[in-house]
Structures are given as structure tokens and as C-alpha cells.
Design a protein around this motif. Structure first.
Motif, PDB file in Angstrom:
ATOM      1  N   LEU A 195      -0.094   0.048   2.921  1.00  0.00           N
ATOM      2  CA  LEU A 195       0.268   0.115   1.473  1.00  0.00           C
ATOM      3  C   LEU A 195       1.025  -1.104   1.134  1.00  0.00           C
ATOM      4  O   LEU A 195       2.052  -1.027   0.247  1.00  0.00           O
ATOM      5  CB  LEU A 195       1.208   1.294   1.259  1.00  0.00           C
ATOM      6  CG  LEU A 195       0.436   2.712   1.910  1.00  0.00           C
ATOM      7  CD1 LEU A 195       1.495   3.835   1.545  1.00  0.00           C
ATOM      8  CD2 LEU A 195      -0.705   2.997   1.430  1.00  0.00           C
ATOM      9  N   PHE A 215       3.148   0.418  -3.295  1.00  0.00           N
ATOM     10  CA  PHE A 215       1.896   0.773  -3.607  1.00  0.00           C
ATOM     11  C   PHE A 215       1.768   2.230  -2.871  1.00  0.00           C
ATOM     12  O   PHE A 215       2.440   2.585  -1.892  1.00  0.00           O
ATOM     13  CB  PHE A 215       0.552  -0.089  -2.688  1.00  0.00           C
ATOM     14  CG  PHE A 215       0.389  -1.446  -3.547  1.00  0.00           C
ATOM     15  CD1 PHE A 215      -0.506  -1.564  -4.542  1.00  0.00           C
ATOM     16  CD2 PHE A 215       1.296  -2.410  -3.318  1.00  0.00           C
ATOM     17  CE1 PHE A 215      -1.003  -2.731  -4.969  1.00  0.00           C
ATOM     18  CE2 PHE A 215       1.112  -3.805  -4.103  1.00  0.00           C
ATOM     19  CZ  PHE A 215      -0.189  -3.677  -4.922  1.00  0.00           C
ATOM     20  N   ASP A 216       0.959   2.947  -3.667  1.00  0.00           N
ATOM     21  CA  ASP A 216       1.042   4.467  -3.082  1.00  0.00           C
ATOM     22  C   ASP A 216      -0.332   4.738  -2.354  1.00  0.00           C
ATOM     23  O   ASP A 216      -0.718   5.782  -1.932  1.00  0.00           O
ATOM     24  CB  ASP A 216       0.922   5.407  -4.324  1.00  0.00           C
ATOM     25  CG  ASP A 216       2.285   5.274  -5.187  1.00  0.00           C
ATOM     26  OD1 ASP A 216       3.470   5.297  -4.383  1.00  0.00           O
ATOM     27  OD2 ASP A 216       2.261   5.218  -6.170  1.00  0.00           O
ATOM     28  N   ILE A 219      -4.472  -0.869  -0.017  1.00  0.00           N
ATOM     29  CA  ILE A 219      -4.997  -2.197  -0.755  1.00  0.00           C
ATOM     30  C   ILE A 219      -6.341  -2.489  -0.133  1.00  0.00           C
ATOM     31  O   ILE A 219      -6.479  -2.784   0.931  1.00  0.00           O
ATOM     32  CB  ILE A 219      -4.125  -3.126  -0.870  1.00  0.00           C
ATOM     33  CG1 ILE A 219      -2.784  -2.706  -1.381  1.00  0.00           C
ATOM     34  CG2 ILE A 219      -4.780  -4.319  -1.726  1.00  0.00           C
ATOM     35  CD1 ILE A 219      -1.518  -3.706  -1.024  1.00  0.00           C
ATOM     36  N   SER A 236      -6.927  -1.150  -5.381  1.00  0.00           N
ATOM     37  CA  SER A 236      -6.381  -0.173  -4.223  1.00  0.00           C
ATOM     38  C   SER A 236      -7.237   1.355  -4.363  1.00  0.00           C
ATOM     39  O   SER A 236      -8.004   1.363  -5.338  1.00  0.00           O
ATOM     40  CB  SER A 236      -5.169  -0.073  -4.187  1.00  0.00           C
ATOM     41  OG  SER A 236      -4.506   0.260  -5.595  1.00  0.00           O
ATOM     42  N   ARG A 242      -4.484  -3.867 -10.391  1.00  0.00           N
ATOM     43  CA  ARG A 242      -3.225  -4.436 -10.839  1.00  0.00           C
ATOM     44  C   ARG A 242      -3.274  -6.131 -11.087  1.00  0.00           C
ATOM     45  O   ARG A 242      -4.099  -6.591 -10.028  1.00  0.00           O
ATOM     46  CB  ARG A 242      -2.256  -4.202  -9.984  1.00  0.00           C
ATOM     47  CG  ARG A 242      -1.852  -2.603  -9.725  1.00  0.00           C
ATOM     48  CD  ARG A 242      -0.854  -2.430  -8.638  1.00  0.00           C
ATOM     49  NE  ARG A 242      -0.392  -1.352  -8.632  1.00  0.00           N
ATOM     50  CZ  ARG A 242      -0.860   0.006  -7.829  1.00  0.00           C
ATOM     51  NH1 ARG A 242      -1.917  -0.330  -7.221  1.00  0.00           N
ATOM     52  NH2 ARG A 242      -0.302   1.005  -7.887  1.00  0.00           N
ATOM     53  N   GLN A 255      -1.436  -2.931 -15.015  1.00  0.00           N
ATOM     54  CA  GLN A 255      -2.323  -2.022 -14.369  1.00  0.00           C
ATOM     55  C   GLN A 255      -3.416  -1.194 -15.008  1.00  0.00           C
ATOM     56  O   GLN A 255      -3.111  -0.804 -16.547  1.00  0.00           O
ATOM     57  CB  GLN A 255      -1.610  -1.524 -13.391  1.00  0.00           C
ATOM     58  CG  GLN A 255      -0.702  -0.323 -14.042  1.00  0.00           C
ATOM     59  CD  GLN A 255       0.155   0.477 -12.860  1.00  0.00           C
ATOM     60  OE1 GLN A 255       0.382  -0.152 -11.867  1.00  0.00           O
ATOM     61  NE2 GLN A 255       0.191   1.701 -12.931  1.00  0.00           N
TER      62      GLN A 255
END
Length: 352
Positions: A195, A215-216, A219, A236, A242, A255
Motif C-alpha cells: 500500500l 493508500f487503502d 498499487i 490501485s 489518482r 482522483q
């Protein structure tokens, strides 16, 4: 529509004048349950092919002209130099280089480089440094490996063959993507399942230039814009594309939720359509996203509009993985696009 036989995950159009009707497709077949004393189940057998196609004159159809058998293919990229040169990343830590032979009207393999000591490591992605350059010089390659490392290949000054210059640990989980800053060939970006989006100065890789931990989800794709300095797209698994200003890489400029989980995102190869991004949305087909106006103020700060989906293609019935724009300008206002999907192993040509 074309059946690639093996699951397909990568498509790349040739950028070179006179060869823009050529494109390649990479495939990835996992042999289930294959084991032996030499190859236990924890080192699964993966096979692939690099399929070479040529478009017909009006770009409505295509013909396969060559096939190369390789380990499973995860990524491919053309070097923007002459003669046409293709690099292929495979599941046994190899980068294979092919070169166009005009006299024979075909490609031939010119080199294979092993990027890790163990063939159990997969080369997950690769990118050439000279996307914005022309000429005959071979660019450098950055490769991401499944063991969390990045590998840098440079052309030898004497032989011009690519050799491993350095390898370094970059991520704690699979780095699905590594990409050059096309405006500064001392800088590469990487991202993965930890992440994190990271930037690296390849002259000193002891620590990253930056590490964005906001980031959740993992990527999967990064691309530096070939016509807009300081701009990169990052995709991602959380469905988001983004856009970042590389001078402020911790907060996105904007985003856009494209749905389905992003696997690949590619800027249009023409400056006239620099606002268009082609996205492979794994569980939701392929889409063209337009980001409105991209401008820089007197201080060089970037401003742009939120992305909007302006075209989508939903004829695939499986994971949408490989996609690319043609470099040809044959069709006014639209470009030919090739896309491929995994479990149904289908290849389509469409326009967007």
C-alpha cells in the motif's frame, strides 16, 4: 475477436514509424498440479507466449505473424529507439529482448537477462527510461520483482548489451509496478501490495525520495505523462486512478473512481489527446477517461479537471488486464485500441 489460447494479460503497440501496424500480446498459463523432484508444487510451472500481430490497412482486423514460446509473461514494453526493440518480463526472473529485422520482416531474440538469483522470482513489470527520446540509443530498464526488489538494467558502453547495474529491496510485498519519471531519468517510481507509492533516485537507492502510505489498497500501475512534466497517473485495486504532481507526491491532484479495480492505465501517445487515459478495470471492462484541461500557472503548478469516462468497452467476459493505444493516426478523432482478458483468453480491437 481472437482466442489467444493461453490467458492473456499484456498488449503493446509498436511506436515506430512504419511499424505502427505491429502489436504484441503476452500470455500467462499456470500449469495446475505439476510437480516433480526437480519442480515441486511450491515452484509452479508457468508457460507463456509472445504473440506478434500485424493490423490490416484499415485497422479493422489483424493477422498473427510470429509466436515466441517463453515462461509466463507478465509485462512487455517497446523501447522508443530504432531499430524497434521489445523487452518482455517473465515468471522466471528473465527479461528477454527482441529486435526487428527489416530484411527478414520479423523479430529475433537478441538477449536474455536474469534479474534474480532464483527463477522462482517473477518479473512483475518493466519500463524503459527513454519514452520521450528518439534516436538509436538503447534506454535503461527498471524491473519490479515478486521478492519485493527493484532491478536496474543499463546498456553496456562497449557491447551495448543490457546488464544488471543494481538491485535493491523496495517493498515488503509484491511491487506490481515500477516506472520511470520520463522527465528525469534519475528517478523511478514503484508501488505494490504494501500500500505504498515510492520514489527512488537510482544514483542512491539506500532510501526512497518519498514514501506515500496513504493508500487503502495495493498499487498496480504508474505512468509518467509523456507530454505533461511532473504529472503521473497511479492506479490501485480500490478502483481509483489518482493523478499526482511529482513535486508534491503525498496528496493527489485529483482522483477518479473508474470501477472494477485498476490494473493498467496509459496516457494517449498523441499530444493532441494528452488529457485521455486508457484504463483496464479488471472486473469492469476497459475505459477511456478524460481529465479535462491540464494547465500550468506561472509558477508551474498543475491544474486539471476531475476525470470522466468518455468511452467504455465491455465485450470481454473475464479479467480486463492488457490494453494499449495504437500510435497510428489513421482514424481522425479516434484511436485503434487493443485489449485482452485473462480467463476467457480473448483479444479485441476497438476504437476510442
Amino acid at each position: 475477436m481472437y482466442d489467444t489460447i493461453f490467458p492473456a494479460d499484456s498488449v503493446e503497440f509498436c511506436p515506430h514509424e512504419g511499424l505502427q501496424d505491429i502489436f504484441v500480446v503476452g500470455t500467462y498459463k499456470l500449469e495446475e498440479g505439476v510437480a516433480s523432484a526437480q519442480s515441486p508444487l511450491n515452484h509452479q510451472q508457468r508457460h507463456g507466449q509472445c504473440l506478434v500481430f500485424r493490423m490490416n490497412e484499415d485497422e479493422s482486423n489483424f493477422t498473427k505473424i510470429q509466436t515466441f514460446d517463453l515462461p509466463a509473461i507478465l509485462d512487455m514494453k517497446w523501447c522508443h529507439r530504432s531499430p524497434a526493440t521489445l523487452a518482455v518480463a517473465d515468471s522466471e526472473s528473465n527479461i528477454t529482448i527482441f529486435e526487428w529485422c527489416g530484411d527478414e520482416i520479423m523479430f529475433r531474440q537478441v538477449q536474455s537477462i536474469q534479474c534474480a538469483s532464483s527463477t522462482a522470482n517473477l518479473c512483475l513489470s518493466l519500463d524503459w527510461s527513454n519514452r520521450r527520446d528518439s534516436g538509436t540509443s538503447l534506454g535503461s530498464l527498471v524491473i519490479s520483482l515478486s521478492n519485493g526488489s527493484l532491478c536496474l538494467l543499463r546498456p553496456d558502453a562497449t557491447s551495448r548489451a543490457l546488464t544488471v547495474e543494481t538491485t535493491w529491496h523496495a517493498h515488503d510485498y509484491e511491487p506490481w509496478i515500477a516506472a520511470w519519471n520520463y522527465w528525469d531519468n534519475n528517478v523511478v517510481f514503484s508501488g505494490g501490495d504494501d500500500l505504498q507509492l515510492k520514489g527512488w533516485d537510482v544514483r542512491d537507492v539506500k532510501r526512497p525520495i518519498f514514501s506515500n502510505k496513504r493508500f487503502d489498497a495495493g498499487i498496480t500501475t504508474i505512468q509518467s505523462h509523456p507530454f505533461v512534466e511532473n504529472l503521473i497517473s497511479v492506479g490501485s485495486y480500490d478502483n481509483l486512478v489518482r493523478l499526482f504532481d511529482t513535486r508534491k507526491p503525498l496528496v493527489p491532484l485529483c482522483q477518479t473512481n473508474v470501477g472494477g479495480g485498476v490494473w493498467r492505465a496509459k496516457w494517449h501517445p498523441s499530444p493532441e489527446r494528452k488529457n485521455d487515459l486508457l484504463v483496464a478495470c479488471m472486473h469492469d471492462g476497459f475505459k477511456v477517461v478524460n481529465f479535462g484541461l491540464m494547465n500550468s500557472d506561472s509558477n508551474g503548478a498543475l491544474s486539471l479537471e476531475e476525470g470522466a469516462v468518455v468511452k467504455r468497452f465491455d465485450e470481454h467476459e473475464s479479467l480486463a488486464y492488457g490494453v494499449d493505444w495504437s500510435f497510428s493516426s489513421r482514424h481522425i478523432g479516434e484511436s485503434t485500441i487493443a485489449s485482452c482478458s485473462f480467463y476467457d483468453h480473448l483479444l479485441h480491437i476497438w476504437r476510442g
